[in-house]
Design an enzyme around this catalytic site. Structure first.
Site, PDB file in Angstrom:
ATOM      1  N   LYS A  84      -4.755 -31.203   4.133  1.00  0.00           N
ATOM      2  CA  LYS A  84      -4.964 -32.240   5.202  1.00  0.00           C
ATOM      3  C   LYS A  84      -4.416 -31.787   6.675  1.00  0.00           C
ATOM      4  CE  LYS A  84      -2.972 -35.751   2.940  1.00  0.00           C
ATOM      5  NZ  LYS A  84      -2.696 -35.215   1.813  1.00  0.00           N
TER       6      LYS A  84
ATOM      7  N   ARG B 252      -2.058 -44.806   2.709  1.00  0.00           N
ATOM      8  CA  ARG B 252      -1.833 -44.606   1.303  1.00  0.00           C
ATOM      9  C   ARG B 252      -1.936 -45.640   0.280  1.00  0.00           C
ATOM     10  NH1 ARG B 252       0.856 -39.109   2.992  1.00  0.00           N
ATOM     11  NH2 ARG B 252       1.435 -37.939   1.199  1.00  0.00           N
TER      12      ARG B 252
ATOM     13  N   ARG C 145       4.259 -23.051  -0.710  1.00  0.00           N
ATOM     14  CA  ARG C 145       3.764 -23.359   0.648  1.00  0.00           C
ATOM     15  C   ARG C 145       4.827 -23.273   1.502  1.00  0.00           C
ATOM     16  NH1 ARG C 145       0.854 -29.192   1.851  1.00  0.00           N
ATOM     17  NH2 ARG C 145       2.875 -29.982   1.296  1.00  0.00           N
TER      18      ARG C 145
ATOM     19  N   ARG D  72       9.154 -27.056   3.020  1.00  0.00           N
ATOM     20  CA  ARG D  72       9.616 -28.510   2.835  1.00  0.00           C
ATOM     21  C   ARG D  72      10.672 -28.989   1.485  1.00  0.00           C
ATOM     22  NH1 ARG D  72       4.344 -32.103   3.390  1.00  0.00           N
ATOM     23  NH2 ARG D  72       5.110 -33.227   2.059  1.00  0.00           N
TER      24      ARG D  72
ATOM     25  N   ARG E 256       4.612 -37.037  -6.934  1.00  0.00           N
ATOM     26  CA  ARG E 256       3.464 -37.119  -5.575  1.00  0.00           C
ATOM     27  C   ARG E 256       2.149 -37.386  -6.128  1.00  0.00           C
ATOM     28  NH1 ARG E 256       5.554 -32.313  -2.185  1.00  0.00           N
ATOM     29  NH2 ARG E 256       4.036 -32.762  -0.602  1.00  0.00           N
TER      30      ARG E 256
HETATM   31  P1  AMP Z   1       3.137 -35.855   3.419  1.00  0.00           P
HETATM   32  O1  AMP Z   1       3.698 -35.062   4.428  1.00  0.00           O
HETATM   33  O2  AMP Z   1       1.995 -36.564   3.775  1.00  0.00           O
HETATM   34  O3  AMP Z   1       2.884 -35.177   2.081  1.00  0.00           O
HETATM   35  O4  AMP Z   1       4.417 -37.029   2.897  1.00  0.00           O
HETATM   36  C1  AMP Z   1       5.398 -36.503   2.477  1.00  0.00           C
HETATM   37  C2  AMP Z   1       6.128 -37.857   1.894  1.00  0.00           C
HETATM   38  O5  AMP Z   1       6.398 -38.773   2.940  1.00  0.00           O
HETATM   39  C3  AMP Z   1       5.374 -38.473   0.837  1.00  0.00           C
HETATM   40  O6  AMP Z   1       5.522 -38.148  -0.352  1.00  0.00           O
HETATM   41  C4  AMP Z   1       6.026 -40.154   0.820  1.00  0.00           C
HETATM   42  O7  AMP Z   1       7.202 -39.958   0.395  1.00  0.00           O
HETATM   43  C5  AMP Z   1       6.061 -40.134   2.386  1.00  0.00           C
HETATM   44  N1  AMP Z   1       4.930 -40.568   3.114  1.00  0.00           N
HETATM   45  C6  AMP Z   1       4.211 -40.104   4.185  1.00  0.00           C
HETATM   46  N2  AMP Z   1       3.101 -40.944   4.455  1.00  0.00           N
HETATM   47  C7  AMP Z   1       3.429 -41.969   3.851  1.00  0.00           C
HETATM   48  C8  AMP Z   1       2.635 -43.162   3.793  1.00  0.00           C
HETATM   49  N3  AMP Z   1       1.576 -43.437   4.334  1.00  0.00           N
HETATM   50  N4  AMP Z   1       2.879 -44.337   2.790  1.00  0.00           N
HETATM   51  C9  AMP Z   1       4.046 -44.143   1.953  1.00  0.00           C
HETATM   52  N5  AMP Z   1       4.853 -42.754   2.096  1.00  0.00           N
HETATM   53  C10 AMP Z   1       4.524 -41.868   3.066  1.00  0.00           C
END
Ligand code: AMP
Length: 208
Positions: free
Chosen positions: A14, A89, A123, A155, A166
């Site tokens: 994404k 989400r 990654r 990360r 996740r």
């Molecule tokens: P991402 O970078 O989108 O993979 O997000 C990393 C982490 O941030 C996720 O595993 C969640 O813990 C948190 N996170 C990111 N976006 C959201 C969201 N819209 N709702 C809830 N948690 C989020």
């Protein structure tokens, strides 16, 4: 204001696609994951609250996320619309979004679960320019990225333990949104298990 949502499991690509599509549409990329990582790094109240959820691979509570988004969309660059990456989400987040902006397209990047673990675990990115690389599928050039500001970044949550949580959170809390947006006729499924350029091309076609 009319916005685009990039939807899909962790590691679907994404962020990579959002950066490319942003260049074409002019809509700024709004990644809740990036915003939360910045908050954790800065040690803000939001960051302190979010950190344990992120480390456990769980979703951060809806109120925290909705508050972040409400603040973000007041920035002038969001006036004509934004490209959401990793938001919404959950159903409550989608309901909140519907009160903020019209969503014109939801682009679902689909990658089978069995491919996600390999994609996430290798990654890394360049902290200087944000380019994303992978140990096996897309290694950075020898000596680092060509941006001149090479700094390898991985990360904290890109590990085999967290990825399973996740993915579970994605299937339990996020994937039900597909039906929600499908009923509205704005949901586009894209096969994300292909070369990056082919995916970008299909996304741009869906946006036209
Ligand atoms: P991402 O970078 O989108 O993979 O997000 C990393 C982490 O941030 C996720 O595993 C969640 O813990 C948190 N996170 C990111 N976006 C959201 C969201 N819209 N709702 C809830 N948690 C989020």
């Amino acid at each position: 204001m009319s916005s685009i949502v990039l939807f899909g499991p962790p590691g679907a690509g994404k962020g990579t696609q959002a950066e490319r599509i942003t260049e074409k549409t002019g809509f700024p990329q709004v990644s809740t994951g990036d915003m939360l990582r910045a908050a954790v790094k800065a040690g803000t109240e939001t960051g302190l609250l979010a950190k344990s959820f992120m480390e456990a691979g769980q979703l951060v509570p809806d109120e925290v996320i909705i508050d972040l988004i409400q603040q973000r969309i007041t920035h002038p660059d969001a006036a004509h619309g934004v490209m959401f990456d990793g938001f919404p989400r959950t159903i409550p987040q989608a309901e909140a979004l519907a009160t903020i902006t019209e969503v014109s397209h939801v682009i679902a990047i689909e990658v089978p679960d069995e491919r996600i673990v390999d994609r996430i675990c290798g990654r890394y990115s360049c902290a200087g320019c944000g380019n994303v690389y992978h140990d096996t599928f897309n290694p950075a050039p020898e000596g680092g990225c060509e941006c001149g500001k090479w700094e390898e970044k991985r990360r904290a949550d890109d590990n085999a333990d967290t990825v399973m949580s996740r993915l579970a959170a994605y299937h339990e809390q996020t994937s039900p949104l597909a039906g929600w947006y499908e009923r509205e006729g704005i949901f586009h499924r894209i096969n994300g298990d292909r070369p990056i350029d082919a995916i970008t091309e299909d996304i741009l076609t869906a946006l036209n």
